[in-house]
Motif scaffolding. Structure first.
Motif: not given
Length: 385
Positions: A161-186
């Protein structure tokens, strides 16, 4: 902050859920809106965010087009104000902390408000499918390490959506979200990462790991458990396919032979280089010692190396310079003899040593290329290519 605002926030930012019903968002009454508008005029970030949430909710749920547009414009206006006020508060907090006499500030809370304001405006634009603007504010919020912004960027790259689809970039940001999120939001980022490894990359070991992380974060969806079992089953099938496939077994055997041969070549190469390295080490140690001797002699006889003075003749000057050069040259006679002694065995076999070294290196790199080729073949076979 007054109790009224705290209670109001709890109602505004959380959904109300009833038995067997869909979540309904809480809308403010007129008195509450008036009260928050007063606070917004006082540069209150929380009031701006609350009003934005209220109007955004009305905008997306109201059927009348003109009212829908008006409410969304109001939501956008209050989000822009929230960004403006929180950015200012976050910036000046540096100054406040520098002066002990001023009131202490909680910079982490200010950062949270600022990054949330940026994210909420991005979220509004995403809902309106204005993806360029959405990404702009998600990026800014992501730079401040806001977990929800990381996750939304992951969604944008995953769905294209609004960008070229990229599994690598999606993984990069999902992993950052997991690392930064509080335990209950992982849970959400862990589930998404597991899904990518399971469905897109067919990497079942990583899929299991991330699905298990999702379960540890409170995930109870039957799909999580089903996909873990499917992944385990598929891993077993892969192992069986490898062990029963004669072509694949032949490739593996070739790979092992080449790997073994390469390791032996490397070992031989290292042994051949040991005596050469010792000679080189001794040589460079003596060269450094030689430099130190020259520097010392030059320092001790610096007066002989000065420029011609008005009180001496050209002959006297030339004699002084010659004496200086002779002292420097003679100071290295002993160390030069030691250097020649060290280099004798190397010079006598220089061509032989060079040829042997080059041949071993060529052989090693040749085997290394073969190993890499075999690895690529195995990977293609594993993927069914």
């Amino acid at each position: 902050m007054k109790k009224y605002t705290i209670v109001l926030l709890l109602f505004v930012f959380f959904s109300i859920e009833t038995n067997g019903q869909k979540r309904k968002r809480f809308e403010l009454d007129k008195k509450e809106v008036v009260e928050l508008e007063k606070r917004a005029l006082e540069n209150n970030v929380v009031a701006c965010l609350s009003l934005a949430f209220h109007y955004q909710n009305k905008g997306f749920n109201n059927g009348e087009t003109h009212i829908f547009q008006e409410n969304l414009k109001k939501a956008e206006k209050y989000l822009e104000k929230a960004i403006q006020y929180s950015e200012h508060a976050y910036s000046v907090s540096f100054e406040r902390q520098r002066y002990p006499g001023k009131k202490a500030v909680n910079r982490s809370e200010l950062k949270e408000m600022y990054s949330k304001s940026l994210y909420d405006l991005g979220y509004l634009y995403e809902k309106l499918k204005k993806y360029t603007l959405a990404k702009k504010y998600f990026d800014k919020s992501s730079e401040m390490d806001y977990a929800s912004a990381h996750f939304s960027l992951g969604d944008m790259y995953f769905e294209g959506n609004g960008v070229d689809s990229s599994i690598d970039m999606a993984l990069y940001y999902y992993k950052r979200a997991y690392k930064q999120a509080k335990t209950e939001r992982k849970l959400r980022p862990a589930s998404k990462i597991g899904k990518i490894y399971f469905e897109k990359l067919k990497d079942y070991k990583n899929a299991i790991m991330w699905y298990e992380k999702a379960i540890e974060s409170g995930g109870k969806s039957p799909t999580l458990f089903e996909n873990i079992e499917k992944s385990k089953s598929l891993i077993k099938e892969e192992i069986n396919a490898v062990s029963t496939n004669p072509i694949l077994q032949s490739k593996i055997a070739d790979y092992q032979k080449i790997k073994s041969k390469t390791e032996k070549s490397l070992e031989t190469l290292e042994k051949a280089l040991i005596p050469l390295q010792k000679i080189k080490d001794s040589y460079f140690n003596l060269i450094n010692e030689r430099k130190e001797i020259i520097a010392r002699v030059k320092n001790e006889n610096a007066s002989l190396n000065q420029g011609k003075s008005e009180f001496e003749t050209q002959k006297e000057y030339d004699s002084r310079k010659s004496k200086y050069k002779a002292l420097v040259k003679n100071s290295t006679n002993e160390i030069d003899a030691k250097i020649q002694e060290v280099l004798k065995p190397y010079q006598s076999q220089a061509h032989k040593n060079y040829s042997a070294e080059k041949a071993l290196k060529d052989e090693f790199y040749s085997h290394e290329r073969e190993v890499n080729d075999q690895k690529n073949i195995l990977e293609r076979i594993n993927k069914g290519a």
